[in-house]
Enzyme design. Structure first.
Site, PDB file in Angstrom:
ATOM      1  N   ARG A  46      31.733  54.243  40.215  1.00  0.00           N
ATOM      2  CA  ARG A  46      31.286  53.156  39.349  1.00  0.00           C
ATOM      3  C   ARG A  46      31.397  51.781  40.003  1.00  0.00           C
ATOM      4  O   ARG A  46      30.698  50.857  39.597  1.00  0.00           O
ATOM      5  CB  ARG A  46      32.070  53.191  38.039  1.00  0.00           C
ATOM      6  CG  ARG A  46      31.753  54.419  37.205  1.00  0.00           C
ATOM      7  CD  ARG A  46      32.359  54.357  35.817  1.00  0.00           C
ATOM      8  NE  ARG A  46      32.011  55.532  35.040  1.00  0.00           N
ATOM      9  CZ  ARG A  46      32.387  55.744  33.777  1.00  0.00           C
ATOM     10  NH1 ARG A  46      33.136  54.833  33.156  1.00  0.00           N
ATOM     11  NH2 ARG A  46      32.041  56.832  33.146  1.00  0.00           N
ATOM     12  N   ASP A  76      34.697  45.555  20.443  1.00  0.00           N
ATOM     13  CA  ASP A  76      34.851  46.291  21.692  1.00  0.00           C
ATOM     14  C   ASP A  76      35.355  45.316  22.752  1.00  0.00           C
ATOM     15  O   ASP A  76      35.198  44.096  22.610  1.00  0.00           O
ATOM     16  CB  ASP A  76      33.518  46.918  22.138  1.00  0.00           C
ATOM     17  CG  ASP A  76      33.722  48.090  23.094  1.00  0.00           C
ATOM     18  OD1 ASP A  76      33.704  49.241  22.623  1.00  0.00           O
ATOM     19  OD2 ASP A  76      33.922  47.852  24.303  1.00  0.00           O
TER      20      ASP A  76
END
Length: 269
Positions: free
Chosen positions: A33, A140
């Site tokens: 990633r 979030d």
């Protein structure tokens, strides 16, 4: 390939910032990633990238790194029995009790790209329409997913599990260059507030809630962090309110004023 030293740097950073524990089995995930960001920033190593993202002047890159290393798997009507219980056992009684006084407030505490929050909005709209005031707050830690959620645009293949009647009422199909996408209808989008929030930090600014969904996030925490997060979330739930957690999760070993009504659903006393 990321070195063990750099992996420990990033795993320690994620634990300190978000409470997420990365075991050694996540080394390939971190490498995959972040490798492109290392290259795009013109850096020669993961260690250099760590130094880069931890400088105050590179806060935007820090948030990009955070977005990449947090998990955002979600979909509409995930764990559907939760929404059935919410509608049939919780909301059906709330409308009668609260009337038109204070709005019923529901919290999607790890909302990711918004599917859970908009599912909740559909359930509340079906239950109350405009007869009872209600609102959804979705939080979030990732700015990127919150931005995507706010726009409410999804590929049609993401809509499996949504009843057809809901599809007709609550989604607008894209045309022209937007074929293959849908957008959540304005009547739902205006009921959902998306806010950045870290579950490891104080949450009092969000206000109190009648219902909180904290699903499929506790599995990423060690016991200490899990205890701290649950304590902070429960503090924001009103007496008599409910907490929903994921079917793969448990509050075993965590002291709270919550009592289990059915598996994964708790009531505050």
């Amino acid at each position: 390939m990321i070195s063990q030293h750099a992996f420990k740097q990033f795993s320690g950073l994620m634990y300190d910032v978000a409470g997420i524990s990365f075991g050694d089995n996540k080394k390939h995930l971190v490498n995959g990633r972040l490798a492109r960001r290392v290259r795009d920033c013109g850096l020669s190593s993961f260690e250099d990238y760590y130094q880069h993202v931890t400088k105050d002047e590179n806060i935007e890159e820090f948030h990009r790194m955070l977005d990449l290393l947090t998990t955002h798997e979600t979909y509409f009507f995930r764990e559907p029995k939760h929404f059935e219980y919410l509608a049939n056992q919780v909301l059906s009684k709330m409308g009668n009790i609260q009337g038109k006084m204070k709005p019923i407030r529901v919290w999607s505490a790890a909302s990711s790209t918004g599917e859970e929050a908009y599912t909740l909005a559909m359930v509340l709209m079906e239950a109350f329409g405009d007869q009872v005031p209600w609102e959804i707050v979705a939080t979030d830690i990732s700015r990127d997913v919150l931005n995507r959620a706010h726009h409410g645009v999804y590929r049609t293949e993401r809509l499996e599990g949504i009843p057809k009647s809901y599809m007709r009422r609550y989604f607008l199909r894209g045309t022209g260059s937007r074929v293959g996408t849908v957008r959540v209808a304005p009547e739902l989008r205006q009921r959902v507030q998306f806010k950045e929030a870290n579950l490891k930090l104080h949450l009092s600014s969000l206000g109190d809630f009648d219902v909180a969904f904290l699903r499929n996030v506790l599995i990423y925490f060690d016991m200490k962090t899990k205890q701290d997060v649950v304590k902070r979330v429960v503090q924001q739930i009103k007496k008599g309110g409910r907490l929903f957690i994921g079917h793969s999760e448990s509050l075993n070993g965590i002291s709270t004023p919550m009592r289990q009504e059915v598996p994964t659903i708790y009531k505050k006393y």
